[in-house]
Structures are given as C-alpha cells and as structure tokens.
Scaffold this active site. Sequence first.
Site, PDB file in Angstrom:
ATOM      1  N   GLU A  36      39.697  54.738  24.586  1.00 20.37           N
ATOM      2  CA  GLU A  36      39.336  56.086  25.006  1.00 20.37           C
ATOM      3  C   GLU A  36      38.333  56.657  24.030  1.00 20.37           C
ATOM      4  OE1 GLU A  36      41.595  60.101  26.635  1.00 20.37           O
ATOM      5  OE2 GLU A  36      42.710  58.635  25.447  1.00 20.37           O
ATOM      6  N   GLY A  37      37.276  57.272  24.565  1.00 13.32           N
ATOM      7  CA  GLY A  37      36.241  57.855  23.728  1.00 13.32           C
ATOM      8  C   GLY A  37      36.009  59.310  24.065  1.00 13.32           C
ATOM      9  N   VAL A  42      38.117  53.713  29.137  1.00  9.66           N
ATOM     10  CA  VAL A  42      37.736  52.403  29.647  1.00  9.66           C
ATOM     11  C   VAL A  42      39.005  51.646  30.018  1.00  9.66           C
ATOM     12  CG1 VAL A  42      36.594  50.207  29.174  1.00  9.66           C
ATOM     13  CG2 VAL A  42      35.628  52.331  28.262  1.00  9.66           C
ATOM     14  N   LYS A  56      34.570  52.032  33.167  1.00  9.66           N
ATOM     15  CA  LYS A  56      34.441  53.255  32.390  1.00  9.66           C
ATOM     16  C   LYS A  56      34.611  54.432  33.334  1.00  9.66           C
ATOM     17  CE  LYS A  56      31.340  55.678  29.167  1.00  9.66           C
ATOM     18  NZ  LYS A  56      30.051  55.614  28.427  1.00  9.66           N
ATOM     19  N   ASP A 151      21.684  54.552  19.655  1.00  4.15           N
ATOM     20  CA  ASP A 151      23.034  54.504  19.078  1.00  4.15           C
ATOM     21  C   ASP A 151      23.457  53.051  18.828  1.00  4.15           C
ATOM     22  OD1 ASP A 151      25.362  55.522  18.008  1.00  4.15           O
ATOM     23  OD2 ASP A 151      26.373  55.765  19.933  1.00  4.15           O
TER      24      ASP A 151
END
Length: 292
Positions: A36-37, A42, A56, A151
Amino acid sequence: MSETESKQPDKFIKLDPKTEAVFNKKGYRIDKMLNEGAFGQVYRGTNKNDEPVAIKVMDLNAVGDKYKQKFLPRELSALIGIKHEFVVYIFDIIKSNQKIYIFMEFCSGGDLSGYLTKHGAMPEPLACYWYTQTAKAVHFMHDELRIAHRDIKIDNVLLHNNRVKLTDFGFAKESWDRARNRPLASETFCGTEPYYSPQIVNRKPYNPFCADVWAMGVTLFCMLNNRFPFHFDDPKEMYREQTKVDFLKTRYVKYFPRDLRQLQEAHFIVDETARITMAEVLEHRWIERKGK
C-alpha cells in the site's frame, strides 16, 4: 509490480457489483493485497488464463484535485505509451465507480531494495547486468519518447526472471520543447530525497533528464555499496556533500576499478550540462565489459 508482501497480507478488496461484472467479463480476479502506498494499493490477481497479474487500485475520492488533474493523466499516458522489455508491461486500465484499476505484469523477484536488504551489495557483474537493463529503459524514455521518469530509485526497479522492470510513472512527464528541440526545465521538485540532484536540493529549475541521470547514479551506487552516496537528512549538508570535491571517494565501501569509479562519478557532476547522458552511459567501457 513486486511480490513483496504487505504488512496486512490478509486484506482483500470488496468490489461493487458493476465492477465485479466487468472483471468477470474480462476474466480478471483480485486476490490479496501486496502493498500500500500514498496513492493506492497493489493487489495480486489472475487474468483469464489464470496467470498472475498485479493490480494497482487508485481511489479517485481519496486523492487531491491537483493529483487527479496534473499527475494522474501523465501517469496513465506514460503507462500506455512506454513499451519496452525492461519496463513493466500494462495489460489493461479500467475505470469504474471512482476507482482506477491498472492491470500489469507481475514481478516475482521483489525490487532492488529488497534484494539489497537480503543479500547486501552486489558483485560488479550482477550490478552491471541489472544497471545496464535499467539504463536501456531510461535511455528509451529519454531519447525515443522524450519522457523523464522523475522518480528513479531502487524501490522502482523490480526483478522478474533475473531481469529488471522499471515501474512507477506517477511523476513521469514529456519534458521536451519540440518547437525549439530542447529540454523543458522543471520546477516541480518531485522524486525521493536520497536521489535528489543538487538542483532539486537547491530548489532551482532543473533539467529533468539530467536529474534522472543523477538518480541513476544513486541507484548504481546503492547496488554496489548497499548505502546511499550522500546523507540526506539535512538539505544544506546534502548539497555540501554533493558539491565537495572528492567527497564521494570517502563513501565507497571497497576498492573499485578506475573505469567503474569514472562512470559512477560522471553521474554526479554538479553542472547539468557536463553530466553524462544515458546514451553515453551505455557506451561506457565498464558497461561494455559487463563489469567483469
């Protein structure tokens, strides 16, 4: 996406009837959460052939208007447009009930961060092998698509069948002025702190392609040394280390061949216009001799 398990491996997603019907028609099934973000979760799942996929899930009600209007369209565009052997492959993107479901290639080997945690610094040939693959993906983005990733980090380089897969294009952007045939300077200071170029640390407009190269240098350094090249808790101290002549030499954990050190340090040239490019990286002697 990676196979690394979440701290909540028993967490499952509940689909509304409409979304479930769409998934059933396409043959997709969602199983347990992997991680988890900040912008979603996901999950692991399967496709109509019962092959593993990563999904996602992004809740549009949970993200800000700036992200929905600015960053999300860029990410989706990048995901659709970037087709390369060393980039995570996207099978499908479905929008339903204020959620976006991105079905992508499942990577069974975790990411470079997890590899380093488990095994420590890589031997040169392995680092060169995986770094070269990552460099080919970034070079394709830069020179063929004119897209900067913005990134790049060891967490965004996944492993599958002993090959890398670059992922996470949330900050990716086409950064080229086609009328003037030159890069567009960026004033969005995105990315991850240990990978910031001096220009980002100093909050100055920067060339995003050159910033990617700097982040690739940090990635290579981590692969070989299992630590970051610069301390990043204090931006002023980080900038001082980045601009101090010969500071990097104090950060190597062992002796490296001259050509490798030359390549490594070419990523960390403070002057963007003098910094190595990804095209030049792929022609470097250390890359050509495959780190052996």
